[in-house]
Scaffold this motif. Structure first.
Motif, PDB file in Angstrom:
ATOM      1  N   ALA A  36       1.039  -1.177  -0.058  1.00  0.00           N
ATOM      2  CA  ALA A  36      -0.101  -0.174  -0.091  1.00  0.00           C
ATOM      3  C   ALA A  36       0.835   1.291   0.165  1.00  0.00           C
TER       4      ALA A  36
ATOM      5  N   TRP B 202      -5.064   0.590   2.719  1.00  0.00           N
ATOM      6  CA  TRP B 202      -5.164  -0.844   2.219  1.00  0.00           C
ATOM      7  C   TRP B 202      -6.366  -1.034   1.074  1.00  0.00           C
ATOM      8  N   ARG B 203      -6.040  -2.140   0.475  1.00  0.00           N
ATOM      9  CA  ARG B 203      -6.891  -2.527  -0.704  1.00  0.00           C
ATOM     10  C   ARG B 203      -8.083  -3.331  -0.285  1.00  0.00           C
TER      11      ARG B 203
END
Length: 276
Positions: free
Chosen positions: A90, A139-140
């Motif tokens: 990230a 964050w993904r």
């Protein structure tokens, strides 16, 4: 371009295995009294300096052609460097997206003033990564957030338990000291004033020509693609849930494939070589 075929012939795997072998050999020599503290820290720092390469390549999806192995390489390398793969992925993507932006680039901290505090800025890079990840919520996915949390808490707990068990000196000499030294070296050497490179008369660049998004969670790739895998016109990239085929419109490369992406999130880019 991208990861080579196989595992034994993969140089990134070799770097990780060789680095771990250096750490194990150093720990054995230190435990037997054959290696003093300073030499053990130096040995570990060199090994962990090299470990950054597998972490970086894994983050970009080019450490190994098999996605599971690629992720495993990044997780092992990240743990050795006191950072989780999701967190590093990230913040490193933020670095690429906002290079040299004082507010958004997580790596910009090593360029801050006063310059006589550079060693401190280098040591602060991990807390700064944490701040960018948790404060900016970079964050993904929820799974990435959970993994980063578990790794951070687990690492702190393991260190605390080691000190409680009387292994504090070993942890400092064989892991924490080398890891922090390696991180300082990575940041410090990135600031080196090097001679300007020779002018380049021609180069090959990639031109992005198509973005393929996931329309349904059941959409699937044809195989485990890695960034910079070569594509030929008409190659099958993946298949939609409804049965339609996603194929390459022209010769080029696949970049940033993400089979774990959620529907409506960018999953793959296609790029073609362009002469300049």
């Amino acid at each position: 371009i991208g990861a080579p075929e196989g595992t034994l012939s993969n140089p990134t795997v070799g770097v990780l295995v060789g680095s771990i072998a250096m750490l194990v050999a150093g720990a054995a020599a230190w435990s037997s009294g054959a290696l003093p503290d300073g030499a053990a820290v130096l040995n570990g720092a060199i090994a962990l300096y090299l470990v950054f390469t597998p972490l970086h390549e894994s983050m970009h999806g080019i450490a190994h052609r098999d996605r599971t192995v690629n992720e495993a390489i990044g997780r092992v390398a990240g743990l050795l460097l006191l950072v989780s793969l999701p967190l590093f992925r990230a913040v490193h993507q933020e670095h690429h997206s906002h290079t040299n932006d004082p507010d958004r680039d997580p790596d910009f901290i090593v360029s801050r003033k006063p310059r006589w505090l550079v060693p401190l800025w280098c040591l602060a890079i991990l807390p700064n990564y944490d701040w960018h990840f948790w404060h900016r919520r970079t964050w993904r996915s929820d799974s990435d957030r959970r993994e980063a949390f578990v790794v951070e808490v687990g690492t702190l707990l393991a260190i605390a338990l080691a000190f409680a068990a009387g292994l504090g000196r070993a942890i400092l000499v064989l892991w924490i000291g080398p890891a922090l030294t390696a991180l300082v070296a990575l940041a410090w050497l990135g600031l080196a004033e090097l001679p300007a490179p020779q002018p380049v008369s021609s180069m090959e660049a990639l031109r992005l020509y198509e973005v393929v998004d996931k329309a349904d969670d059941a959409d699937a790739f044809e195989r485990n693609w890695s960034s910079f895998d070569r594509l030929k016109k008409g190659d099958l990239i993946g298949t939609r849930k409804v049965g339609s085929r996603v194929v390459a419109e022209e010769d080029g490369y696949i970049v940033f494939p993400n089979p774990a992406a959620m529907a409506e999130i960018r999953t793959v880019l296609e790029a073609a070589a362009a002469k300049r």
